[in-house]
Design a protein around this motif. Structure first.
Motif, short mmCIF file in Angstrom:
data_model
loop_
_atom_site.label_atom_id
_atom_site.label_comp_id
_atom_site.label_asym_id
_atom_site.label_seq_id
_atom_site.Cartn_x
_atom_site.Cartn_y
_atom_site.Cartn_z
N LYS A 153 52.21 -24.35 69.41
CA LYS A 153 53.49 -24.52 68.73
C LYS A 153 54.11 -25.87 69.06
CE LYS A 153 58.06 -22.39 68.22
NZ LYS A 153 58.96 -21.28 68.65
N VAL A 154 54.06 -26.26 70.32
CA VAL A 154 54.60 -27.56 70.74
C VAL A 154 53.83 -28.69 70.08
CG1 VAL A 154 54.88 -29.12 72.71
CG2 VAL A 154 55.53 -26.71 72.92
N CYS A 155 52.51 -28.55 70.01
CA CYS A 155 51.69 -29.59 69.38
C CYS A 155 52.08 -29.79 67.91
CB CYS A 155 50.21 -29.23 69.48
SG CYS A 155 49.56 -29.27 71.17
N ILE A 156 52.26 -28.69 67.19
CA ILE A 156 52.66 -28.77 65.78
C ILE A 156 54.04 -29.42 65.66
CG2 ILE A 156 53.31 -27.41 63.75
CD1 ILE A 156 51.14 -25.41 64.55
N GLN A 157 54.96 -29.05 66.54
CA GLN A 157 56.31 -29.62 66.50
C GLN A 157 56.28 -31.13 66.77
OE1 GLN A 157 58.23 -27.16 69.44
NE2 GLN A 157 58.96 -25.67 67.92
N LEU A 158 55.45 -31.57 67.71
CA LEU A 158 55.36 -32.99 68.03
C LEU A 158 54.79 -33.79 66.85
CD1 LEU A 158 54.07 -32.81 71.72
CD2 LEU A 158 56.30 -33.64 70.96
N VAL A 159 53.76 -33.24 66.20
CA VAL A 159 53.18 -33.92 65.04
C VAL A 159 54.19 -33.97 63.89
CG1 VAL A 159 51.41 -33.78 63.25
CG2 VAL A 159 50.79 -33.41 65.65
N ALA A 160 54.86 -32.84 63.64
CA ALA A 160 55.86 -32.78 62.57
C ALA A 160 57.00 -33.77 62.83
CB ALA A 160 56.40 -31.36 62.43
N ALA A 161 57.44 -33.84 64.08
CA ALA A 161 58.52 -34.77 64.43
C ALA A 161 58.08 -36.21 64.22
CB ALA A 161 58.93 -34.55 65.88
N SER A 162 56.82 -36.51 64.50
CA SER A 162 56.31 -37.87 64.31
C SER A 162 56.38 -38.29 62.84
CB SER A 162 54.86 -37.97 64.81
OG SER A 162 54.77 -37.69 66.18
#
Length: 306
Positions: free
Chosen positions: A131-140
């Motif tokens: 979940k954190v990985c997806i959030q970091l990519v989306a934020a980028s």
């Protein structure tokens, strides 16, 4: 609203077809190599880790990044015309900002991933969950969009009353700003773009630098030579890509323009729009044993099918 003319490589008319073939080959190589990385990180269960999740996203981003500039350049080389509408020029610049800025942030995220893996390994699975990985990519991706739109709007809201000829192979900021006729507005637009460039280039670079200082410090504390070697190998590819990408971007956007000729600007732009993207999959493949192993498995399966 008016048309612009991209000069590109019109100063070498005898090489137009040769350049077309070279750049087409480069584009196909970038597309195929990054597509292979995306496929093997998806189908190989051994690569279902945060590091390879980010690498797969980075490879997809690289395909988008080169697609903004190279296909248009290929068309201009083939037709030898170079006409581009005001709207198409603005769209190209906007997407170039988006993909370039996203790449800066995604490289920062990948550095943070390596920092957590090496400096805090016991909590790595908890901190870098899916979940954190997806959030970091989306934020980028999401963070860059409003800034890119603002930069593009600032540039194309300028009054263009000089020549409509852009001495470049795509709608980059410096050559487009040279066509504006109001010095005050041009300075404001340039300052605006440089300020945002500093935020999206220098700030992530600073974070990456801090991460790697801590990573290297932690690696040097390891007692096992094999452990140090393995830790360095997981970071070396990413660090090489960071140095190449940020080095060329910094030279291109933060160097005073009077000191940079049009030909030098084109050369630097070719470096970070074409040369680095073709080097990235090579760097990640040749210096990563997991990718090499997964690639051999994929090739073995393909050979069995045939």
């Amino acid at each position: 609203m008016m048309d612009f003319v991209l000069l590109g490589f019109s100063d070498t008319p005898n090489l137009q077809r040769t350049l077309f073939g070279v750049f087409l080959l480069i584009y196909l190589t970038i597309f195929v190599c990054n597509s292979i990385i995306i496929i093997i990180t998806k189908i190989n269960s051994d690569l279902h880790t945060p590091m390879y999740f980010f690498l797969g996203n980075f490879s997809f981003l690289e395909i988008c990044y080169v697609t903004v500039t190279i296909p248009r350049m290929l068309m201009d080389l083939w037709t030898q015309k170079g006409h581009i509408s005001f709207l198409a020029c603005a769209i190209q610049m906007g997407f170039f900002f988006i993909f370039g800025g996203t790449e800066c942030l995604l490289l920062t995220v990948m550095a943070y991933d390596r920092y957590v893996a090496i400096c805090n390994p016991l909590h790595y699975a908890l901190v870098m969950n899916h979940k954190v990985c997806i959030q970091l990519v989306a934020a980028s991706w999401i963070t860059v969009v409003p800034v890119a739109i603002g930069q593009t709007w600032k540039v194309f809201s300028l009054p263009f009353c000089a020549s409509h000829t852009i001495d470049h192979f795509f709608c980059d900021v410096p050559p487009v700003l040279q066509l504006a006729c109001d010095d005050t507005f041009v300075k404001e637009a340039a300052d605006f773009v440089v300020a945002d460039t500093v935020v999206f280039v220098m700030a992530p670079l600073l974070l990456i630098g801090v991460s790697y200082v801590k990573i290297i410090s932690n690696i040097l504390k390891l007692s096992s030579a094999r452990g140090r070697s393995k830790a360095f190998s997981t970071c070396s590819s990413h660090l090489t890509v960071v140095v190449l990408f940020y080095g060329s971007a910094t030279i291109s956007y933060l160097q005073p323009k009077p000191n940079q000729s049009e030909e030098m600007g084109k050369l630097i732009s070719l470096f970070y729009t074409i040369l680095i993207p073709i080097l990235n999959p090579i760097i990640y493949t040749l210096r990563n044993k997991d990718i090499e192993k997964a690639l051999r498995k994929l090739l073995a399966k393909l050979l069995l099918w045939f």
